[in-house]
Design an enzyme around this catalytic site. Sequence first.
Site, PDB file in Angstrom:
ATOM      1  N   VAL A  11      48.157  55.472  42.725  1.00  0.00           N
ATOM      2  CA  VAL A  11      47.537  55.599  44.051  1.00  0.00           C
ATOM      3  C   VAL A  11      46.287  54.731  44.140  1.00  0.00           C
ATOM      4  O   VAL A  11      46.137  53.905  45.053  1.00  0.00           O
ATOM      5  CB  VAL A  11      47.197  57.079  44.350  1.00  0.00           C
ATOM      6  N   THR A  86      45.512  65.161  39.184  1.00  0.00           N
ATOM      7  CA  THR A  86      45.337  66.622  39.137  1.00  0.00           C
ATOM      8  C   THR A  86      46.621  67.213  38.544  1.00  0.00           C
ATOM      9  O   THR A  86      47.398  67.870  39.237  1.00  0.00           O
ATOM     10  CB  THR A  86      45.087  67.202  40.548  1.00  0.00           C
ATOM     11  N   ASN A 204      55.172  67.752  50.090  1.00  0.00           N
ATOM     12  CA  ASN A 204      55.931  67.469  48.869  1.00  0.00           C
ATOM     13  C   ASN A 204      56.899  68.605  48.535  1.00  0.00           C
ATOM     14  O   ASN A 204      58.025  68.370  48.082  1.00  0.00           O
ATOM     15  CB  ASN A 204      54.979  67.226  47.693  1.00  0.00           C
ATOM     16  N   ALA A 248      72.169  63.938  46.741  1.00  0.00           N
ATOM     17  CA  ALA A 248      72.411  64.921  45.668  1.00  0.00           C
ATOM     18  C   ALA A 248      72.476  64.201  44.326  1.00  0.00           C
ATOM     19  O   ALA A 248      72.744  63.008  44.261  1.00  0.00           O
ATOM     20  CB  ALA A 248      73.714  65.654  45.948  1.00  0.00           C
ATOM     21  N   GLY A 249      72.224  64.936  43.265  1.00  0.00           N
ATOM     22  CA  GLY A 249      72.313  64.326  41.937  1.00  0.00           C
ATOM     23  C   GLY A 249      71.620  65.177  40.891  1.00  0.00           C
ATOM     24  O   GLY A 249      71.641  66.405  40.966  1.00  0.00           O
ATOM     25  N   CYS A 256      54.801  64.316  41.060  1.00  0.00           N
ATOM     26  CA  CYS A 256      54.306  64.963  42.286  1.00  0.00           C
ATOM     27  C   CYS A 256      55.155  66.153  42.750  1.00  0.00           C
ATOM     28  O   CYS A 256      54.621  67.265  42.884  1.00  0.00           O
ATOM     29  CB  CYS A 256      54.228  63.927  43.400  1.00  0.00           C
ATOM     30  N   LYS A 259      55.161  69.154  40.263  1.00  0.00           N
ATOM     31  CA  LYS A 259      53.778  69.656  40.105  1.00  0.00           C
ATOM     32  C   LYS A 259      53.309  70.383  41.366  1.00  0.00           C
ATOM     33  O   LYS A 259      52.720  71.466  41.288  1.00  0.00           O
ATOM     34  CB  LYS A 259      52.861  68.467  39.801  1.00  0.00           C
ATOM     35  N   LYS A 316      62.873  57.721  39.143  1.00  0.00           N
ATOM     36  CA  LYS A 316      63.559  57.213  40.340  1.00  0.00           C
ATOM     37  C   LYS A 316      63.600  55.700  40.223  1.00  0.00           C
ATOM     38  O   LYS A 316      62.873  55.121  39.395  1.00  0.00           O
ATOM     39  CB  LYS A 316      62.816  57.625  41.606  1.00  0.00           C
TER      40      LYS A 316
HETATM   41  C1  UGA Z   1      56.357  61.788  46.347  1.00  0.00           C
HETATM   42  C2  UGA Z   1      56.389  61.796  47.886  1.00  0.00           C
HETATM   43  O1  UGA Z   1      57.644  61.284  48.344  1.00  0.00           O
HETATM   44  C3  UGA Z   1      55.259  60.942  48.451  1.00  0.00           C
HETATM   45  O2  UGA Z   1      55.239  61.040  49.874  1.00  0.00           O
HETATM   46  C4  UGA Z   1      53.934  61.463  47.894  1.00  0.00           C
HETATM   47  O3  UGA Z   1      52.840  60.688  48.365  1.00  0.00           O
HETATM   48  C5  UGA Z   1      53.963  61.386  46.377  1.00  0.00           C
HETATM   49  O4  UGA Z   1      55.054  62.205  45.901  1.00  0.00           O
HETATM   50  C6  UGA Z   1      52.657  61.918  45.846  1.00  0.00           C
HETATM   51  O5  UGA Z   1      52.355  63.093  46.076  1.00  0.00           O
HETATM   52  O6  UGA Z   1      51.864  61.139  45.290  1.00  0.00           O
HETATM   53  P1  UGA Z   1      57.226  60.135  44.440  1.00  0.00           P
HETATM   54  O7  UGA Z   1      56.948  61.248  43.491  1.00  0.00           O
HETATM   55  O8  UGA Z   1      56.720  58.767  44.113  1.00  0.00           O
HETATM   56  O9  UGA Z   1      56.623  60.466  45.905  1.00  0.00           O
HETATM   57  O10 UGA Z   1      58.808  60.000  44.597  1.00  0.00           O
HETATM   58  P2  UGA Z   1      59.898  60.508  45.648  1.00  0.00           P
HETATM   59  O11 UGA Z   1      60.450  59.350  46.356  1.00  0.00           O
HETATM   60  O12 UGA Z   1      59.376  61.612  46.460  1.00  0.00           O
HETATM   61  O13 UGA Z   1      61.023  61.071  44.678  1.00  0.00           O
HETATM   62  C7  UGA Z   1      60.794  62.245  43.909  1.00  0.00           C
HETATM   63  C8  UGA Z   1      62.041  62.613  43.160  1.00  0.00           C
HETATM   64  O14 UGA Z   1      63.053  63.112  44.033  1.00  0.00           O
HETATM   65  C9  UGA Z   1      62.687  61.467  42.375  1.00  0.00           C
HETATM   66  O15 UGA Z   1      63.082  61.929  41.103  1.00  0.00           O
HETATM   67  C10 UGA Z   1      63.887  61.113  43.225  1.00  0.00           C
HETATM   68  O16 UGA Z   1      64.924  60.518  42.494  1.00  0.00           O
HETATM   69  C11 UGA Z   1      64.286  62.480  43.753  1.00  0.00           C
HETATM   70  N1  UGA Z   1      65.091  62.421  44.991  1.00  0.00           N
HETATM   71  C12 UGA Z   1      64.557  61.911  46.126  1.00  0.00           C
HETATM   72  C13 UGA Z   1      66.373  62.921  45.004  1.00  0.00           C
HETATM   73  O17 UGA Z   1      66.881  63.424  43.975  1.00  0.00           O
HETATM   74  N2  UGA Z   1      67.109  62.890  46.161  1.00  0.00           N
HETATM   75  C14 UGA Z   1      66.594  62.371  47.301  1.00  0.00           C
HETATM   76  O18 UGA Z   1      67.300  62.369  48.336  1.00  0.00           O
HETATM   77  C15 UGA Z   1      65.296  61.868  47.287  1.00  0.00           C
END
Ligand code: UGA
Length: 451
Positions: A11, A86, A204, A248-249, A256, A259, A316
């Site tokens: 960030v 955090t 989140n 799905a997966g 984030c 947590k 991801k």
């Molecule tokens: C997440 C939020 O999306 C952001 O908006 C937020 O700012 C950030 O946390 C934070 O609090 O700093 P991030 O953790 O980078 O972002 O990743 P995401 O894109 O949210 O993905 C989180 C997890 O969900 C990954 O493991 C991803 O593969 C999984 N996911 C996401 C799925 O399994 N299916 C989905 O349809 C989408």
Amino acid sequence: MQIAVIGAGYVGLTISACWVRMGHQVTCVESDPARLSTIQGGKLPFFEPELEDLVAEGVARGSLRATGVFADAVAPAEVVFIAVGTPSRRTGEPDLSAIDAVTDALRRVPRAERIVGIKSTIPVGTTDRIADALRAAGPAHVAHTPEFLAEGTAVSDFFHPYRVIIGTRSQTAGRVLSSLYQPLRCPILVTDPCTSEMTKYASNTFLATKVSFINQIAALCERTGADVAAVASGMGLDPRVGPHFFRAGVGFGGSCLPKDTRALIALAEQCRLSPALFDTVLKVNDAQRDRFVEKARIALGELAGKRIAVFGLAFKGGTSDVRESPAVDIIGRLMAEGVAVRAFDPAAEDGAMRAVPGLVCCPDIYEAAEGADAVAILTDWQEFVTLDWGRLRRLVREPLVLDGRGLPIADAASAAGFVYIGPSTAVGARPRSAEAARHYAGTPHVASGDS
Ligand code: UGA
């Protein structure tokens, strides 16, 4: 404007470079010496698309500086953003020691007037507590300005936000921060700090809930013959539902979503409220990993002695981050069962090898696939969508693909002769042995949470 950013993680460094691109002068403070010298050299200490060019350009122009000396960055800054971590404590509550240390350090660097924007995700009430502590030492206008950027798309998320939230009791902080964000042309919601802090956790946790919801639907699809990707598309066409966060997966990971869901559970318990929904979101998410290992076991007959090529280690696609990565967890479980894993990830190899001692990583995907009894896809890297399945077919021992991310590859993989098992494919359709068939018939679904 002269800006200081405390903490040069995903960030902190992203917003630093992006504020520079918007014409500001930014100095970021980083306490880790190795990370600091990497940034000072115009390089990135982690992988994040589009960020390296911005950092290199800002450092070369002298508009982006990094320092280990707190006062050098903070004393001249009109606006200070706090972007320290955090992380979860064992209780699920966030550990606020880093942000408390920054507050103490800020108190020791007085300035006639200062705007402080807290980017870190913090429990409800923390901004008010920090504002009181800072005001006791001198004039300070404090706001919580939660960051919503996601890893892998952080730069684009910064420049195209869905919204900016400014939680403050200071009109000055509201005015200055609103004008800073105004060029991004998105809705700006100025509210009180408690509402802003809660909005971040709720956002989140809602995303986590959507993922667990579709994963529970995937389990039902698997038992009933429906296709979860098509179900998600059909649901997502309704704007009240929306198409996003419906893949799905193997479930969500990262620093984030897990947590922040744990933090809301801890908060509900402190408030003597039931955290039942949030608990279930995490339980379903954990079950996805069991479910994947179970599907691999059934598809392969047994796990011990098998060789699995794992594509993807990061939590991801688009990041080198392996924090709470489902891939890392699943690989650990497979290896504990006697599976020889050969893995490939475009960016997360170093972090994964630290997290899983003894993990064998290969320089490319095709080398990882050699002699494999199955290919397991555990991260949704875009480049896995365009693999040469014909070439893979010639390399593997058994043409079996376990897709833990539901990538749109079923047709290409099947055309090359692979058996494709996606998030809602019933593995029993292809039992490898009488034992596996019996096992499948008698196994209650692990994702149901009651087995
Ligand atoms: C997440 C939020 O999306 C952001 O908006 C937020 O700012 C950030 O946390 C934070 O609090 O700093 P991030 O953790 O980078 O972002 O990743 P995401 O894109 O949210 O993905 C989180 C997890 O969900 C990954 O493991 C991803 O593969 C999984 N996911 C996401 C799925 O399994 N299916 C989905 O349809 C989408």
